[in-house]
Design a protein around this motif. Structure first.
Motif, PDB file in Angstrom:
ATOM      1  N   HIS A  77      39.429  39.702 -30.988  1.00  0.00           N
ATOM      2  CA  HIS A  77      38.273  38.830 -30.806  1.00  0.00           C
ATOM      3  C   HIS A  77      38.204  38.399 -29.342  1.00  0.00           C
ATOM      4  O   HIS A  77      39.231  38.207 -28.695  1.00  0.00           O
ATOM      5  CB  HIS A  77      38.397  37.590 -31.693  1.00  0.00           C
ATOM      6  CG  HIS A  77      37.328  36.585 -31.435  1.00  0.00           C
ATOM      7  ND1 HIS A  77      37.462  35.609 -30.484  1.00  0.00           N
ATOM      8  CD2 HIS A  77      36.100  36.430 -31.971  1.00  0.00           C
ATOM      9  CE1 HIS A  77      36.352  34.888 -30.458  1.00  0.00           C
ATOM     10  NE2 HIS A  77      35.520  35.367 -31.358  1.00  0.00           N
ATOM     11  N   CYS A  78      36.992  38.248 -28.825  1.00  0.00           N
ATOM     12  CA  CYS A  78      36.818  37.718 -27.471  1.00  0.00           C
ATOM     13  C   CYS A  78      35.463  37.015 -27.394  1.00  0.00           C
ATOM     14  O   CYS A  78      34.637  37.122 -28.298  1.00  0.00           O
ATOM     15  CB  CYS A  78      36.893  38.825 -26.426  1.00  0.00           C
ATOM     16  SG  CYS A  78      35.509  39.997 -26.470  1.00  0.00           S
ATOM     17  N   TRP A  79      35.268  36.282 -26.332  1.00  0.00           N
ATOM     18  CA  TRP A  79      33.972  35.667 -26.025  1.00  0.00           C
ATOM     19  C   TRP A  79      33.393  36.409 -24.837  1.00  0.00           C
ATOM     20  O   TRP A  79      34.079  36.684 -23.858  1.00  0.00           O
ATOM     21  CB  TRP A  79      34.137  34.183 -25.716  1.00  0.00           C
ATOM     22  CG  TRP A  79      34.502  33.416 -26.945  1.00  0.00           C
ATOM     23  CD1 TRP A  79      35.757  33.021 -27.322  1.00  0.00           C
ATOM     24  CD2 TRP A  79      33.616  32.983 -27.973  1.00  0.00           C
ATOM     25  NE1 TRP A  79      35.702  32.366 -28.526  1.00  0.00           N
ATOM     26  CE2 TRP A  79      34.399  32.328 -28.957  1.00  0.00           C
ATOM     27  CE3 TRP A  79      32.255  33.088 -28.180  1.00  0.00           C
ATOM     28  CZ2 TRP A  79      33.857  31.774 -30.106  1.00  0.00           C
ATOM     29  CZ3 TRP A  79      31.713  32.533 -29.329  1.00  0.00           C
ATOM     30  CH2 TRP A  79      32.510  31.883 -30.271  1.00  0.00           C
ATOM     31  N   ARG A  90      28.778  34.804 -26.298  1.00  0.00           N
ATOM     32  CA  ARG A  90      28.602  35.446 -27.596  1.00  0.00           C
ATOM     33  C   ARG A  90      29.967  35.894 -28.128  1.00  0.00           C
ATOM     34  O   ARG A  90      30.790  36.407 -27.368  1.00  0.00           O
ATOM     35  CB  ARG A  90      27.698  36.673 -27.482  1.00  0.00           C
ATOM     36  CG  ARG A  90      26.307  36.368 -26.966  1.00  0.00           C
ATOM     37  CD  ARG A  90      25.482  35.715 -28.021  1.00  0.00           C
ATOM     38  NE  ARG A  90      24.102  35.529 -27.564  1.00  0.00           N
ATOM     39  CZ  ARG A  90      23.333  34.584 -28.011  1.00  0.00           C
ATOM     40  NH1 ARG A  90      23.776  33.734 -28.907  1.00  0.00           N
ATOM     41  NH2 ARG A  90      22.109  34.454 -27.565  1.00  0.00           N
ATOM     42  N   PRO A  91      30.228  35.727 -29.437  1.00  0.00           N
ATOM     43  CA  PRO A  91      31.473  36.255 -29.992  1.00  0.00           C
ATOM     44  C   PRO A  91      31.426  37.775 -29.976  1.00  0.00           C
ATOM     45  O   PRO A  91      30.374  38.379 -30.230  1.00  0.00           O
ATOM     46  CB  PRO A  91      31.488  35.715 -31.424  1.00  0.00           C
ATOM     47  CG  PRO A  91      30.084  35.361 -31.729  1.00  0.00           C
ATOM     48  CD  PRO A  91      29.399  35.064 -30.425  1.00  0.00           C
ATOM     49  N   TYR A 134      29.130  43.260 -29.464  1.00  0.00           N
ATOM     50  CA  TYR A 134      28.677  41.903 -29.766  1.00  0.00           C
ATOM     51  C   TYR A 134      27.202  41.942 -30.148  1.00  0.00           C
ATOM     52  O   TYR A 134      26.558  42.984 -30.045  1.00  0.00           O
ATOM     53  CB  TYR A 134      28.920  40.955 -28.585  1.00  0.00           C
ATOM     54  CG  TYR A 134      28.144  41.294 -27.338  1.00  0.00           C
ATOM     55  CD1 TYR A 134      26.938  40.664 -27.050  1.00  0.00           C
ATOM     56  CD2 TYR A 134      28.612  42.236 -26.433  1.00  0.00           C
ATOM     57  CE1 TYR A 134      26.216  40.964 -25.903  1.00  0.00           C
ATOM     58  CE2 TYR A 134      27.911  42.539 -25.285  1.00  0.00           C
ATOM     59  CZ  TYR A 134      26.720  41.904 -25.028  1.00  0.00           C
ATOM     60  OH  TYR A 134      26.007  42.205 -23.892  1.00  0.00           O
TER      61      TYR A 134
END
Length: 74
Positions: A12-14, A26-27, A46
């Motif tokens: 997971h990242c932003w 955005r995720p 994303y």
């Protein structure tokens, strides 16, 4: 019993600087790293807004390589 390391590279990242340019992180899902032109880039997936809210909104899935500085774990 010995645990094997998780072979899945996805994390997971932003995402800062999404293509919809709304200024909202955005995720995203980081799926790969590479080094290009002396710097690190991540391939991320994303969702971004296709049209402004006033035009009825609408979302698209984006997959792109982004500079590492636009990606964060938190």
């Amino acid at each position: 019993m010995r645990q094997e390391p998780d072979p899945c590279p996805a994390r997971h990242c932003w995402v800062s600087g999404a293509v919809d340019a709304e200024g909202i992180k955005r995720p995203g899902l980081l799926v790969e790293w590479r080094q290009a032109h002396g710097r690190w880039e991540g391939r991320v997936v994303y969702v971004a807004r296709l049209r402004p809210l006033e035009a009825g909104g609408g979302w698209i899935t984006v997959e792109e390589w982004l500079p590492a500085e636009l990606l964060s774990p938190l």
